[in-house]
Design a protein around this motif. Structure first.
Motif, PDB file in Angstrom:
ATOM      1  N   ARG A   1       0.747  -1.118   0.041  1.00  0.00           N
ATOM      2  CA  ARG A   1      -0.086  -0.006   0.171  1.00  0.00           C
ATOM      3  C   ARG A   1       0.780   1.196   0.082  1.00  0.00           C
ATOM      4  O   ARG A   1       0.318   2.237  -0.691  1.00  0.00           O
ATOM      5  N   HIS A   2       1.965   1.314   0.629  1.00  0.00           N
ATOM      6  CA  HIS A   2       2.838   2.403   0.731  1.00  0.00           C
ATOM      7  C   HIS A   2       4.258   2.251   0.538  1.00  0.00           C
ATOM      8  O   HIS A   2       5.055   2.067   1.611  1.00  0.00           O
ATOM      9  N   PRO A   3       4.746   1.641  -0.634  1.00  0.00           N
ATOM     10  CA  PRO A   3       6.126   1.344  -1.048  1.00  0.00           C
ATOM     11  C   PRO A   3       7.025   2.453  -0.413  1.00  0.00           C
ATOM     12  O   PRO A   3       8.115   2.093   0.064  1.00  0.00           O
ATOM     13  N   MET A   4       6.799   3.675  -1.039  1.00  0.00           N
ATOM     14  CA  MET A   4       7.676   4.570  -0.702  1.00  0.00           C
ATOM     15  C   MET A   4       8.109   4.944   0.986  1.00  0.00           C
ATOM     16  O   MET A   4       9.066   5.024   1.218  1.00  0.00           O
ATOM     17  N   PRO A   5       7.001   5.417   1.567  1.00  0.00           N
ATOM     18  CA  PRO A   5       6.891   5.354   3.012  1.00  0.00           C
ATOM     19  C   PRO A   5       7.794   4.214   3.645  1.00  0.00           C
ATOM     20  O   PRO A   5       8.356   4.260   4.547  1.00  0.00           O
ATOM     21  N   VAL A   6       7.453   3.066   3.285  1.00  0.00           N
ATOM     22  CA  VAL A   6       7.911   1.839   3.727  1.00  0.00           C
ATOM     23  C   VAL A   6       9.590   1.762   3.439  1.00  0.00           C
ATOM     24  O   VAL A   6      10.394   1.371   4.355  1.00  0.00           O
ATOM     25  N   LEU A   7      10.048   1.905   2.497  1.00  0.00           N
ATOM     26  CA  LEU A   7      11.523   2.145   2.072  1.00  0.00           C
ATOM     27  C   LEU A   7      12.095   3.252   2.835  1.00  0.00           C
ATOM     28  O   LEU A   7      13.097   3.031   3.481  1.00  0.00           O
ATOM     29  N   ALA A   8      11.465   4.329   3.063  1.00  0.00           N
ATOM     30  CA  ALA A   8      12.147   5.142   3.785  1.00  0.00           C
ATOM     31  C   ALA A   8      11.984   4.782   5.372  1.00  0.00           C
ATOM     32  O   ALA A   8      13.155   5.104   5.854  1.00  0.00           O
ATOM     33  N   ALA A   9      11.210   4.158   5.722  1.00  0.00           N
ATOM     34  CA  ALA A   9      11.377   3.804   7.165  1.00  0.00           C
ATOM     35  C   ALA A   9      12.399   2.530   7.360  1.00  0.00           C
ATOM     36  O   ALA A   9      13.243   2.849   8.359  1.00  0.00           O
ATOM     37  N   VAL A  10      12.850   1.812   6.348  1.00  0.00           N
ATOM     38  CA  VAL A  10      13.653   0.637   6.469  1.00  0.00           C
ATOM     39  C   VAL A  10      15.089   1.474   6.305  1.00  0.00           C
ATOM     40  O   VAL A  10      15.835   1.059   6.875  1.00  0.00           O
ATOM     41  N   VAL A  11      15.301   2.473   5.444  1.00  0.00           N
ATOM     42  CA  VAL A  11      16.451   3.122   5.441  1.00  0.00           C
ATOM     43  C   VAL A  11      16.870   3.882   6.744  1.00  0.00           C
ATOM     44  O   VAL A  11      17.953   3.949   7.128  1.00  0.00           O
ATOM     45  N   ALA A  12      15.781   4.543   7.182  1.00  0.00           N
ATOM     46  CA  ALA A  12      16.039   5.162   8.682  1.00  0.00           C
ATOM     47  C   ALA A  12      16.402   4.510   9.591  1.00  0.00           C
ATOM     48  O   ALA A  12      17.007   4.774  10.536  1.00  0.00           O
TER      49      ALA A  12
END
Length: 406
Positions: free
Chosen positions: A78-89
């Protein structure tokens, strides 16, 4: 009793291809499947952090960052970009503290793949470049050797991104094929419905033309016989009565034959050829004779040769309906029928005029509608209304070109 065949169970390869082809946003049980995936990456991260020695073993903070990096994967579709940002953070500080560098790799790859599989290629390229840039900056601040190692394995990151883009393109290709197939199916269904509607309309017109014409003539001929019987009983004209009854019988036989031919096309086992030939201009003389037998004074003029069958049939039905209206509404008045071909216009012109009231009185029916539909079916036009010198006039212009021939 015939045995019911067992339902087909898809094989493993078929299930895998179905999962690949399916839109990730519409996949069933998406949250559940992603939660199971997050559990799998969590188990892998724990085992790798405990077994391998690529960096320090995580402490409390390290375990917190490592495990927290797996949680966003539950909402990756549902939220691929926010999930990637959270994983990177979460993974960035984990690597900066020089904990085991291999443990969070699957979570990062899953987040990158999801972005590539759901985003446009340019966005995927920019995202991959940003992730590699951030990772290189973090590693350079921690250990140059680890930064070089990251640069060496960056090909895996690029491979994951390209795999995601390839899956996205393949899904779009499959979706386009499915959409074309569905559109073709809808087109076939619409065409079938259109043909059924046209056939029903054609049968309705044929039945109306046949029954209205025959019933009108029978009514007029019956009135003639009744008039002869009651006008002067002492001097009964048996010959006139016999002729009127013979005309009624002949009209009934003709109507029954045409009705049988029309109804046979409704039977599934009857081939199209069983409908018989279309009526044409050669049948106008019989129509005029029948109308004369009903008491109308009909003047018929036909100057047309080599008319396409569809145009000839349309002209025949228009004249039939016009004569029916003239006999019904005008009684014994004069009726003029002219059918001519205008070479300059490439069209067949049909004119039917009477000096009575025509179709303008009485209960409105489907006669005029049917005549206009007949004309339109071959690309022509039809006008009907009071004539200039009184009476009623029907004028049809039917083109003889390709549309009329069809």
């Amino acid at each position: 009793m015939r045995p019911v065949p067992a339902p087909h169970k898809p094989r493993l390869g078929e299930r895998i291809m179905a999962a690949v082809n399916r839109d990730p946003l519409t996949a069933p049980h998406a949250i559940r499947n992603d939660a199971l995936l997050a559990l799998a990456t969590t188990a892998h991260a724990v085992v790798v952090a405990l077994v391998t020695d690529e960096g320090r073993r995580p402490d409390v903070l390290g375990w917190t960052l490592l495990l927290a990096a797996q949680v966003p994967l539950v909402w990756r579709r549902r939220h691929p970009m926010p999930v990637l940002a959270a994983v990177v953070a979460l993974v960035g500080p984990y690597h900066a503290l020089d904990f085991n560098h291999a443990a969070p790799t699957p979570a990062a790859y899953v987040a990158l793949y999801t972005v590539a599989a759901t985003s446009r290629p340019l966005r995927t390229l920019l995202t991959g470049a940003a992730v590699l840039g951030i990772s290189m900056a973090v590693m350079l601040s921690v250990d140059t050797k680890q930064a070089i190692e990251l640069l060496r394995i960056s090909g895996w990151v690029i491979a994951v991104l390209f795999f995601g883009v390839d899956v996205r393109c393949y899904r779009q290709y499959v979706a386009a094929i499915v959409e074309r197939a569905e559109r073709a199916e809808r087109t076939r269904e619409e065409e079938a419905r259109r043909r059924v509607a046209e056939e029903r309309l054609r049968i309705a017109r044929d039945l109306h033309d046949l029954l209205a014409h025959s019933i009108t003539l029978i009514g007029v001929q019956t009135s003639v016989a009744a008039h002869v019987l009651t006008a002067d009983p002492e001097r009964l004209d048996r010959a006139a009565v016999a002729k009127a009854l013979d005309d009624i019988a002949e009209t009934c036989r003709t109507a029954r034959g045409e009705l049988r031919t029309t109804l046979e096309v409704l039977r599934e086992h009857t081939p199209a050829e069983a409908r018989g030939p279309l009526p044409d201009l050669h049948g106008l003389k019989d129509l005029a004779d029948t109308a004369r037998g009903a008491g109308a004074n009909v003047e018929l003029t036909v100057r047309a040769d080599q008319v396409p069958p569809a145009v000839g049939a349309a002209a025949y039905r228009i004249v039939q309906e016009a004569l029916t209206n003239a006999v019904r509404h005008s009684g014994r008045d004069d009726v003029t029928v002219r059918v001519r071909v205008y070479e300059g216009e490439g069209a067949l012109r049909v004119d039917v005029t009477d000096d009575g009231t025509g179709a303008g009185t009485g209960t409105p029916g489907f006669g005029l509608v049917g005549m206009r539909e007949r004309a339109r079916s071959v690309g022509g036009t039809l006008d009907a209304g009071p004539g200039r010198a009184g009476g009623y006039e029907v004028t049809a212009v039917l083109p003889l070109g390709s549309e009329g021939a069809r």
